[in-house]
Design a protein around this motif. Sequence first.
Motif, PDB file in Angstrom:
ATOM      1  N   SER A   8       0.321  12.899   9.103  1.00 50.48           N
ATOM      2  CA  SER A   8      -0.014  13.315   7.366  1.00 50.48           C
ATOM      3  C   SER A   8       0.243  13.302   6.074  1.00 50.48           C
ATOM      4  CB  SER A   8      -0.280  16.031   7.703  1.00 50.48           C
ATOM      5  OG  SER A   8       2.219  15.370   7.359  1.00 50.48           O
ATOM      6  N   ASP A   9       0.106  14.103   5.351  1.00 49.76           N
ATOM      7  CA  ASP A   9       0.454  12.754   3.383  1.00 49.76           C
ATOM      8  C   ASP A   9       1.430  14.029   3.498  1.00 49.76           C
ATOM      9  OD1 ASP A   9      -2.231  12.405   3.272  1.00 49.76           O
ATOM     10  OD2 ASP A   9      -2.605  13.858   1.991  1.00 49.76           O
ATOM     11  N   ASP A  10       2.177  15.084   4.140  1.00 55.97           N
ATOM     12  CA  ASP A  10       3.423  15.637   3.727  1.00 55.97           C
ATOM     13  C   ASP A  10       4.128  14.501   4.384  1.00 55.97           C
ATOM     14  OD1 ASP A  10       2.546  17.350   2.127  1.00 55.97           O
ATOM     15  OD2 ASP A  10       2.614  19.553   4.081  1.00 55.97           O
ATOM     16  N   ASP A  11       3.607  14.347   5.959  1.00 54.09           N
ATOM     17  CA  ASP A  11       4.861  13.276   6.661  1.00 54.09           C
ATOM     18  C   ASP A  11       4.958  11.755   5.912  1.00 54.09           C
ATOM     19  OD1 ASP A  11       4.599  15.079   8.481  1.00 54.09           O
ATOM     20  OD2 ASP A  11       2.632  13.548   9.328  1.00 54.09           O
ATOM     21  N   ALA A  12       4.182  11.171   5.153  1.00 54.83           N
ATOM     22  CA  ALA A  12       4.421  10.411   4.041  1.00 54.83           C
ATOM     23  C   ALA A  12       4.683  10.690   3.136  1.00 54.83           C
ATOM     24  CB  ALA A  12       3.228   9.626   3.555  1.00 54.83           C
ATOM     25  N   ARG A  13       4.930  12.177   2.569  1.00 56.55           N
ATOM     26  CA  ARG A  13       6.238  12.219   0.667  1.00 56.55           C
ATOM     27  C   ARG A  13       6.975  12.026   2.118  1.00 56.55           C
ATOM     28  NH1 ARG A  13       1.522  15.903   0.182  1.00 56.55           N
ATOM     29  NH2 ARG A  13       0.361  15.215  -1.475  1.00 56.55           N
ATOM     30  N   GLU A  14       7.695  12.518   3.037  1.00 52.94           N
ATOM     31  CA  GLU A  14       9.018  12.921   3.637  1.00 52.94           C
ATOM     32  C   GLU A  14       9.491  11.883   3.912  1.00 52.94           C
ATOM     33  OE1 GLU A  14      12.227  12.998   5.948  1.00 52.94           O
ATOM     34  OE2 GLU A  14      10.189  12.052   7.237  1.00 52.94           O
ATOM     35  N   LEU A  15       8.918  10.169   4.014  1.00 51.69           N
ATOM     36  CA  LEU A  15       8.894   9.264   4.936  1.00 51.69           C
ATOM     37  C   LEU A  15       9.620   8.371   2.798  1.00 51.69           C
ATOM     38  CD1 LEU A  15       9.669   7.053   6.840  1.00 51.69           C
ATOM     39  CD2 LEU A  15       6.925   6.395   5.874  1.00 51.69           C
ATOM     40  N   LEU A  16       8.672   8.619   2.469  1.00 49.17           N
ATOM     41  CA  LEU A  16       8.711   7.868   1.131  1.00 49.17           C
ATOM     42  C   LEU A  16      10.265   8.442   0.244  1.00 49.17           C
ATOM     43  CD1 LEU A  16       5.447   7.775   0.123  1.00 49.17           C
ATOM     44  CD2 LEU A  16       7.039   5.979  -0.097  1.00 49.17           C
ATOM     45  N   THR A  17      10.722   9.147   0.720  1.00 49.63           N
ATOM     46  CA  THR A  17      11.706  10.335   0.282  1.00 49.63           C
ATOM     47  C   THR A  17      13.092   8.711   0.588  1.00 49.63           C
ATOM     48  OG1 THR A  17      12.504  11.707   2.106  1.00 49.63           O
ATOM     49  CG2 THR A  17      10.950  12.197   0.222  1.00 49.63           C
ATOM     50  N   ARG A  18      12.905   7.869   1.566  1.00 46.28           N
ATOM     51  CA  ARG A  18      13.532   7.073   2.270  1.00 46.28           C
ATOM     52  C   ARG A  18      13.596   5.750   1.957  1.00 46.28           C
ATOM     53  NH1 ARG A  18      12.127   8.611   8.719  1.00 46.28           N
ATOM     54  NH2 ARG A  18      11.583  10.587   8.402  1.00 46.28           N
ATOM     55  N   ASN A  36      -0.922  -0.481  18.020  1.00 44.25           N
ATOM     56  CA  ASN A  36      -0.088   0.224  17.019  1.00 44.25           C
ATOM     57  C   ASN A  36      -0.565   1.679  16.635  1.00 44.25           C
ATOM     58  OD1 ASN A  36       2.280  -0.617  17.685  1.00 44.25           O
ATOM     59  ND2 ASN A  36       1.812  -2.800  16.266  1.00 44.25           N
ATOM     60  N   THR A  37      -0.333   1.625  15.432  1.00 43.61           N
ATOM     61  CA  THR A  37      -1.351   3.201  14.718  1.00 43.61           C
ATOM     62  C   THR A  37      -0.257   2.537  13.131  1.00 43.61           C
ATOM     63  OG1 THR A  37      -0.025   5.278  16.141  1.00 43.61           O
ATOM     64  CG2 THR A  37      -0.429   5.551  13.401  1.00 43.61           C
ATOM     65  N   ASN A  38      -1.619   2.437  12.687  1.00 41.93           N
ATOM     66  CA  ASN A  38      -1.292   1.810  11.057  1.00 41.93           C
ATOM     67  C   ASN A  38      -2.391   2.657   9.934  1.00 41.93           C
ATOM     68  OD1 ASN A  38      -0.290  -0.418  11.429  1.00 41.93           O
ATOM     69  ND2 ASN A  38      -1.834  -1.759  12.150  1.00 41.93           N
ATOM     70  N   TYR A  39      -1.640   2.820   9.081  1.00 42.67           N
ATOM     71  CA  TYR A  39      -2.502   3.838   7.923  1.00 42.67           C
ATOM     72  C   TYR A  39      -1.847   2.834   6.754  1.00 42.67           C
ATOM     73  CZ  TYR A  39      -2.746   8.153  10.319  1.00 42.67           C
ATOM     74  OH  TYR A  39      -2.910   9.149  10.895  1.00 42.67           O
ATOM     75  N   PHE A  40      -3.077   2.976   5.296  1.00 42.48           N
ATOM     76  CA  PHE A  40      -2.693   2.041   4.390  1.00 42.48           C
ATOM     77  C   PHE A  40      -1.892   3.100   3.564  1.00 42.48           C
ATOM     78  CE2 PHE A  40      -6.571  -0.375   5.369  1.00 42.48           C
ATOM     79  CZ  PHE A  40      -6.198  -1.788   5.751  1.00 42.48           C
ATOM     80  N   LEU A  41      -1.404   2.838   2.786  1.00 39.03           N
ATOM     81  CA  LEU A  41      -0.457   3.477   2.056  1.00 39.03           C
ATOM     82  C   LEU A  41       0.150   2.937   0.304  1.00 39.03           C
ATOM     83  CD1 LEU A  41       1.760   5.997   1.692  1.00 39.03           C
ATOM     84  CD2 LEU A  41       3.569   3.866   2.601  1.00 39.03           C
ATOM     85  N   THR A  42      -0.744   3.958  -0.410  1.00 41.44           N
ATOM     86  CA  THR A  42      -0.985   3.805  -1.268  1.00 41.44           C
ATOM     87  C   THR A  42       0.172   4.376  -2.022  1.00 41.44           C
ATOM     88  OG1 THR A  42      -3.078   3.413  -1.883  1.00 41.44           O
ATOM     89  CG2 THR A  42      -2.071   3.506  -3.677  1.00 41.44           C
ATOM     90  N   THR A  43       1.424   3.743  -2.973  1.00 38.12           N
ATOM     91  CA  THR A  43       2.380   4.997  -3.800  1.00 38.12           C
ATOM     92  C   THR A  43       1.700   4.165  -5.794  1.00 38.12           C
ATOM     93  OG1 THR A  43       3.761   3.174  -4.117  1.00 38.12           O
ATOM     94  CG2 THR A  43       3.453   4.667  -1.735  1.00 38.12           C
ATOM     95  N   THR A  44       2.816   5.029  -6.186  1.00 31.71           N
ATOM     96  CA  THR A  44       2.435   5.375  -7.509  1.00 31.71           C
ATOM     97  C   THR A  44       3.406   3.905  -8.277  1.00 31.71           C
ATOM     98  OG1 THR A  44       4.247   6.285  -7.406  1.00 31.71           O
ATOM     99  CG2 THR A  44       2.459   7.143  -8.462  1.00 31.71           C
ATOM    100  N   GLN A  45       3.392   2.459  -6.916  1.00 32.49           N
ATOM    101  CA  GLN A  45       4.053   1.334  -7.780  1.00 32.49           C
ATOM    102  C   GLN A  45       3.242  -0.034  -6.750  1.00 32.49           C
ATOM    103  OE1 GLN A  45       7.940   1.207  -6.658  1.00 32.49           O
ATOM    104  NE2 GLN A  45       8.940   2.580  -7.923  1.00 32.49           N
ATOM    105  N   GLY A  46       1.982   0.883  -5.192  1.00 34.05           N
ATOM    106  CA  GLY A  46       2.030  -0.133  -4.979  1.00 34.05           C
ATOM    107  C   GLY A  46       1.324  -0.173  -3.800  1.00 34.05           C
ATOM    108  N   GLU A  47       0.370  -1.148  -3.345  1.00 28.57           N
ATOM    109  CA  GLU A  47       0.246  -0.978  -1.444  1.00 28.57           C
ATOM    110  C   GLU A  47       0.479  -1.532  -0.641  1.00 28.57           C
ATOM    111  OE1 GLU A  47      -3.518   0.145  -1.579  1.00 28.57           O
ATOM    112  OE2 GLU A  47      -3.924   0.804  -3.843  1.00 28.57           O
ATOM    113  N   TYR A  48       1.112  -1.019   0.418  1.00 27.54           N
ATOM    114  CA  TYR A  48       0.973  -0.693   1.400  1.00 27.54           C
ATOM    115  C   TYR A  48       0.656  -0.347   2.852  1.00 27.54           C
ATOM    116  CZ  TYR A  48       5.157  -1.040  -2.205  1.00 27.54           C
ATOM    117  OH  TYR A  48       5.952  -0.928  -3.272  1.00 27.54           O
ATOM    118  N   VAL A  49       1.507  -1.022   4.044  1.00 26.36           N
ATOM    119  CA  VAL A  49       0.634  -0.778   4.979  1.00 26.36           C
ATOM    120  C   VAL A  49       2.021  -0.065   6.508  1.00 26.36           C
ATOM    121  CG1 VAL A  49      -0.349  -1.519   7.539  1.00 26.36           C
ATOM    122  CG2 VAL A  49      -0.971  -2.681   5.151  1.00 26.36           C
ATOM    123  N   LEU A  50       1.540   1.753   6.603  1.00 28.87           N
ATOM    124  CA  LEU A  50       2.330   2.094   7.280  1.00 28.87           C
ATOM    125  C   LEU A  50       2.230   1.848   9.149  1.00 28.87           C
ATOM    126  CD1 LEU A  50       4.633   4.642   8.200  1.00 28.87           C
ATOM    127  CD2 LEU A  50       2.922   5.857   7.195  1.00 28.87           C
TER     128      LEU A  50
END
Length: 322
Positions: A8-18, A36-50
């Motif tokens: 979830s978005d909340d899961d990703a937000r918690e993960l990003l605190t690390r 595997n399970t893969n997600y495209f993850l966009t943050t205020t600093q860039g583009e990533y893959v989770l």
Amino acid sequence: MAVFTTVSDDDARELLTRYTLGELVALRGITAGIENTNYFLTTTQGEYVLTLFEVLTAEQLPFYIELMHHLADQGIPVPQPQTQVNGKRLTTLHDKPCAIVSRLSGGYEPEPGPAHCALAGETLARAHLAARTFGIRQPNLRGLSWWQQTIPQVLPFLGAQQAELIQTVLDEQTRFADSDIYKALPFGPAHCDLFRDNVLFDGTFEMPKMGGFIDFYFAGWDTWLFDVAVAVNDWCIDRNTGAFELAKLRAWLQSYSAVRPFTAEEKLAWPTILQAAALRFWVSRLFDYHLPRPAQTLKPHDPRHFERVLRERRQDAAHALP
């Protein structure tokens, strides 16, 4: 890869605190693939893959993560695993190991031409040479021992001719692995899954530029020739028949050998290793097709494709290495 585990978005937000990667902007599941399970993850600093790892264990994962980190540091275009504030590059989410890596630019080319093949061959050779200084050893987990364990599980799903073929080739590969020629082959960290959808390109079709190699989670120590064979069995073939398209094959092999010339033993082993690469994916596709794991979005590949490739490799002249 397929989405086995919902994030979830909340899961990703918690993960990003690390990490120090900024705040969550967007999260989108990637539905292709089966491992595997893969997600495209966009943050205020860039583009990533989770990535959440559904099969590989926390004990196995440092090999893959640190190999990518090593290659990226050596200038090879691969995803760079991101480091947490605690200095580690692996963590957990939903009780599963996970990592965040940089997202490379470009897209995969479903119908590559000789120019794409040449770029991919050159980059793979550079990756092999860069990997020589990588210190963690881990076998190719989908290598010979896995074929030996898995083929008996899929045999009940095969017809008589298929069963005879798969057992014959397995016996040949088992004997070849004990040969002096095999033991002399250059060996080291290898991608082991360099299909066309695991390479990204920028530029145009006529003038492509290398974006990078992705999805290292089947990597392991194997012969570098096996890595080449896996690639050309996908990149350089007519998809309907499995036969090689020679312009693409020549472009791939010549570009690779210009960076890392093939040895005399590799030239002798080439026909057998091409069959090994086809067998590996016939077996894994049979396993995924007939004995699938539950998943939200699971699209197993047709195993008959690599049966055709294997039969073609046993019939053709193997096209000698340059």
